[in-house]
Scaffold this motif. Sequence first.
Motif, mmCIF file in Angstrom:
data_model
loop_
_atom_site.group_PDB
_atom_site.id
_atom_site.type_symbol
_atom_site.label_atom_id
_atom_site.label_comp_id
_atom_site.label_asym_id
_atom_site.label_seq_id
_atom_site.Cartn_x
_atom_site.Cartn_y
_atom_site.Cartn_z
ATOM 1 N N ASP A 112 0.818 -1.215 0.000
ATOM 2 C CA ASP A 112 0.000 0.000 0.000
ATOM 3 C C ASP A 112 0.849 1.261 0.000
ATOM 4 O O ASP A 112 0.670 2.167 0.822
ATOM 5 N N ALA A 140 0.695 3.645 -2.127
ATOM 6 C CA ALA A 140 -0.168 4.793 -2.418
ATOM 7 C C ALA A 140 -0.843 5.299 -1.152
ATOM 8 O O ALA A 140 -0.921 6.512 -0.924
ATOM 9 N N ARG A 189 -0.397 8.958 0.617
ATOM 10 C CA ARG A 189 -1.523 9.850 0.947
ATOM 11 C C ARG A 189 -1.438 10.305 2.401
ATOM 12 O O ARG A 189 -1.592 11.492 2.698
ATOM 13 N N THR A 207 8.834 6.413 -7.026
ATOM 14 C CA THR A 207 7.629 5.677 -6.633
ATOM 15 C C THR A 207 6.452 6.625 -6.500
ATOM 16 O O THR A 207 5.331 6.308 -6.910
ATOM 17 N N ARG A 258 4.859 7.269 -9.723
ATOM 18 C CA ARG A 258 4.143 6.119 -10.304
ATOM 19 C C ARG A 258 2.667 6.192 -9.954
ATOM 20 O O ARG A 258 1.822 5.644 -10.656
ATOM 21 N N TYR A 259 2.335 6.830 -8.837
ATOM 22 C CA TYR A 259 0.959 6.897 -8.358
ATOM 23 C C TYR A 259 0.287 8.252 -8.574
ATOM 24 O O TYR A 259 -0.924 8.317 -8.749
ATOM 25 N N PHE A 260 1.066 9.328 -8.525
ATOM 26 C CA PHE A 260 0.481 10.669 -8.551
ATOM 27 C C PHE A 260 1.239 11.579 -9.511
ATOM 28 O O PHE A 260 2.461 11.473 -9.618
ATOM 29 N N VAL A 318 -2.509 13.976 -4.676
ATOM 30 C CA VAL A 318 -2.627 13.027 -3.570
ATOM 31 C C VAL A 318 -3.984 13.179 -2.877
ATOM 32 O O VAL A 318 -4.589 12.203 -2.436
ATOM 33 N N SER A 343 -6.818 11.878 -5.885
ATOM 34 C CA SER A 343 -6.557 10.793 -6.830
ATOM 35 C C SER A 343 -7.601 9.689 -6.800
ATOM 36 O O SER A 343 -7.736 8.933 -7.761
ATOM 37 N N ASP A 344 -8.361 9.586 -5.718
ATOM 38 C CA ASP A 344 -9.357 8.521 -5.605
ATOM 39 C C ASP A 344 -10.752 8.992 -6.005
ATOM 40 O O ASP A 344 -11.752 8.398 -5.634
#
Length: 199
Positions: A18, A20, A24, A54, A57-59, A65, A68-69
């Motif tokens: 986790d 990501a 967050r 890293t 890679r997510y944001f 942040v 993003s969901d």
Amino acid sequence: MSVTVIDYDRSMARWEPDAAGRLRRAAVELFAERGVESTTVAAIAERAGVTERTFFRYFTDKREVLFSDQGQFASGFVIGVETAPAGASPLDAVADGLRKGIGFFAPENRQGARVRASVITANPGLQERELLKMAGVSDAMAAALRARGVTEPAATIAAWAGIAVLGAAFAAWLDEAETRELPELVEEGIRELRALGLA
């Protein structure tokens, strides 16, 4: 002979699951401590125990942040509208959307939600983005209502009424003095809507 000392806590953090979620949490903590403008991606990554690579890679950027969901957030509300019983009124379908959508907010994340809200409140740019996020949820619920055969302007009005209920319930849930959980607060908002003769 030299001995290399390894910080196992730090090295193991890079392999924890986790990433990501940890990013967050780290970002919100740092935003609350230092402000959004004074927080760097490098600082977020360091606190989360990952590299900047890293992070990206997510944001796409540090503000992402907080948002993003958004797709996952909206989907619950839409599914609730879509799966409301056949023949349900537009506002009854929206109420089902609210009941389904608030599952996104786990009771144990209440304090984290408070911190996130304080960060957004302190930043006008983030406030605007949060309003756009909620407008997107309203638009998605209105589209789901139209797919059920609800005409305009009823679909848009019902969806926005639902967002008003959600906003009031969520604000109450974030209040430190409030002991009730979000589902109870949403139900109270739905009852108030009906008492106004709008549902």
